[in-house]
Scaffold this motif. Structure first.
Motif, mmCIF file in Angstrom:
data_model
loop_
_atom_site.group_PDB
_atom_site.id
_atom_site.type_symbol
_atom_site.label_atom_id
_atom_site.label_comp_id
_atom_site.label_asym_id
_atom_site.label_seq_id
_atom_site.Cartn_x
_atom_site.Cartn_y
_atom_site.Cartn_z
ATOM 1 N N PHE A 51 0.852 -1.190 0.000
ATOM 2 C CA PHE A 51 0.000 0.000 0.000
ATOM 3 C C PHE A 51 0.886 1.238 0.000
ATOM 4 O O PHE A 51 2.065 1.182 0.346
ATOM 5 N N THR A 52 0.323 2.364 -0.429
ATOM 6 C CA THR A 52 1.072 3.616 -0.474
ATOM 7 C C THR A 52 0.374 4.667 0.379
ATOM 8 O O THR A 52 -0.846 4.653 0.540
ATOM 9 N N VAL A 53 1.177 5.565 0.922
ATOM 10 C CA VAL A 53 0.674 6.640 1.765
ATOM 11 C C VAL A 53 1.362 7.937 1.354
ATOM 12 O O VAL A 53 2.573 7.953 1.138
ATOM 13 N N SER A 54 0.584 8.994 1.224
ATOM 14 C CA SER A 54 1.142 10.318 0.942
ATOM 15 C C SER A 54 1.107 11.139 2.224
ATOM 16 O O SER A 54 0.089 11.185 2.913
ATOM 17 N N ILE A 55 2.234 11.770 2.536
ATOM 18 C CA ILE A 55 2.326 12.570 3.762
ATOM 19 C C ILE A 55 2.921 13.938 3.439
ATOM 20 O O ILE A 55 3.622 14.103 2.439
ATOM 21 N N ALA A 56 2.613 14.920 4.283
ATOM 22 C CA ALA A 56 3.128 16.282 4.098
ATOM 23 C C ALA A 56 3.684 16.792 5.417
ATOM 24 O O ALA A 56 3.089 16.580 6.478
ATOM 25 N N ASN A 57 4.820 17.448 5.342
ATOM 26 C CA ASN A 57 5.448 18.047 6.512
ATOM 27 C C ASN A 57 4.539 19.143 7.074
ATOM 28 O O ASN A 57 4.095 20.029 6.356
ATOM 29 N N GLU A 58 4.234 19.057 8.376
ATOM 30 C CA GLU A 58 3.305 20.011 8.971
ATOM 31 C C GLU A 58 3.852 21.440 8.967
ATOM 32 O O GLU A 58 3.102 22.405 8.887
ATOM 33 N N THR A 59 5.167 21.573 9.069
ATOM 34 C CA THR A 59 5.756 22.920 9.094
ATOM 35 C C THR A 59 6.117 23.414 7.705
ATOM 36 O O THR A 59 6.403 24.598 7.522
ATOM 37 N N VAL B 254 4.803 0.893 1.000
ATOM 38 C CA VAL B 254 5.035 -0.092 2.065
ATOM 39 C C VAL B 254 4.749 -1.484 1.539
ATOM 40 O O VAL B 254 3.687 -1.732 0.957
ATOM 41 N N THR B 255 5.682 -2.394 1.749
ATOM 42 C CA THR B 255 5.500 -3.799 1.366
ATOM 43 C C THR B 255 5.640 -4.663 2.614
ATOM 44 O O THR B 255 6.693 -4.656 3.262
ATOM 45 N N ARG C 272 7.581 -8.619 8.833
ATOM 46 C CA ARG C 272 8.673 -7.859 8.249
ATOM 47 C C ARG C 272 8.158 -7.025 7.076
ATOM 48 O O ARG C 272 7.275 -7.454 6.325
ATOM 49 N N CYS C 273 8.711 -5.823 6.931
ATOM 50 C CA CYS C 273 8.265 -4.955 5.848
ATOM 51 C C CYS C 273 9.397 -4.050 5.398
ATOM 52 O O CYS C 273 10.410 -3.897 6.080
ATOM 53 N N SER C 274 9.196 -3.449 4.236
ATOM 54 C CA SER C 274 10.124 -2.437 3.720
ATOM 55 C C SER C 274 9.303 -1.216 3.329
ATOM 56 O O SER C 274 8.141 -1.335 2.932
ATOM 57 N N VAL C 275 9.905 -0.042 3.455
ATOM 58 C CA VAL C 275 9.230 1.212 3.128
ATOM 59 C C VAL C 275 10.145 2.023 2.209
ATOM 60 O O VAL C 275 11.250 2.407 2.595
ATOM 61 N N ARG C 276 9.682 2.268 1.017
ATOM 62 C CA ARG C 276 10.439 3.081 0.059
ATOM 63 C C ARG C 276 9.870 4.496 0.109
ATOM 64 O O ARG C 276 8.683 4.712 -0.165
ATOM 65 N N MET C 277 10.708 5.460 0.446
ATOM 66 C CA MET C 277 10.256 6.841 0.615
ATOM 67 C C MET C 277 10.786 7.701 -0.525
ATOM 68 O O MET C 277 11.990 7.748 -0.783
ATOM 69 N N GLU D 232 15.240 3.896 2.028
ATOM 70 C CA GLU D 232 14.366 2.739 2.219
ATOM 71 C C GLU D 232 14.538 2.235 3.637
ATOM 72 O O GLU D 232 15.659 2.036 4.112
ATOM 73 N N PHE D 233 13.430 2.082 4.329
ATOM 74 C CA PHE D 233 13.447 1.552 5.687
ATOM 75 C C PHE D 233 13.081 0.070 5.659
ATOM 76 O O PHE D 233 12.295 -0.364 4.809
ATOM 77 N N ARG D 234 13.599 -0.653 6.617
ATOM 78 C CA ARG D 234 13.177 -2.036 6.831
ATOM 79 C C ARG D 234 12.917 -2.238 8.321
ATOM 80 O O ARG D 234 13.617 -1.665 9.150
ATOM 81 N N GLY D 235 11.918 -3.015 8.614
ATOM 82 C CA GLY D 235 11.588 -3.243 10.020
ATOM 83 C C GLY D 235 10.400 -4.150 10.186
ATOM 84 O O GLY D 235 10.091 -4.971 9.305
#
Length: 198
Positions: free
Chosen positions: A148-156, A166-167, A174-179, A190-193
């Motif tokens: 799935f994908t998520v769009s985020i925006a910096n609050e400041t 996110v996979t 276990r998952c990986s996140v490509r930003m 890319e995060f893994r955790g």
């Protein structure tokens, strides 16, 4: 006492010998049969027990996967990050780092050790509170993995918008996140955790 004893003639000797050997054989066979039966029953019980345990484990894994899927679709999850990969191919093991959704948005927390290592220092600007803009697509299954994908925006800095792909690997937390930047395909990191429901 020997099973061989004297008989009146050779024929009697052979007959007595065979009869007494048969008698001894009959006495031994029930014990062998009993031992083999015990071994067979034990093997059957062990096989049934293992099958039952595997069935219970499979049901448990399925239930956990369903809970996680519902949490992802509802936007209530936390990813504990244990490794970060840079676009340059370098990796760094980290602690106390996570991406977590909240009631109002999301938080990306990176431990201070990240900013002491090149080329990860530039990720400092990513450590912030975010607003969740939207999910560009519903969670889907791809080769068994949940994506799935998520769009985020910096609050400041609302102009700083990012997309997270996110996979979640099948049969695992276990998952990986490509930003990446929202407006481009440039991979920031890319995060893994491990992902869990909140």
């Amino acid at each position: 006492m020997s099973i061989f004893h004297s008989c009146h003639n050779q024929d009697d000797y052979c007959e007595c010998n065979v009869n007494e050997m048969l008698s001894v054989h009959i006495k031994i066979n029930p014990m062998i049969f009993y031992m083999k039966s015990c071994l067979f029953v034990s093997a059957m019980l062990l096989s049934v027990g293992c099958a039952a345990q595997q069935h219970v484990q499979a049901r448990s894994d399925t239930a956990a996967a369903e809970v996680l899927t519902h949490a992802v679709e509802a936007g209530h999850y936390r990813i504990d990050i244990d490794k970060i990969h840079s676009p340059e191919g370098k990796s760094l093991d980290v602690n106390d780092s996570y991406f977590c959704t909240t009631q109002t948005g999301a938080v990306l927390q990176l431990s201070p050790e990240v900013f002491r290592e090149r080329p990860f220092r530039k990720l400092g600007d990513l450590r912030n509170d975010y607003k969740v803009l939207d999910r560009s697509a519903p969670a889907i299954r791809k080769n068994g993995d949940l994506q799935f994908t998520v769009s985020i925006a910096n609050e400041t800095n609302p102009k700083a918008t990012y997309k997270l792909l996110v996979t979640v690997y099948t049969g695992s937390d276990r998952c990986s996140v490509r930003m990446t930047h929202e407006r481009g395909q440039t991979c920031l990191c890319e995060f893994r955790g491990r992902i869990s429901a909140r």
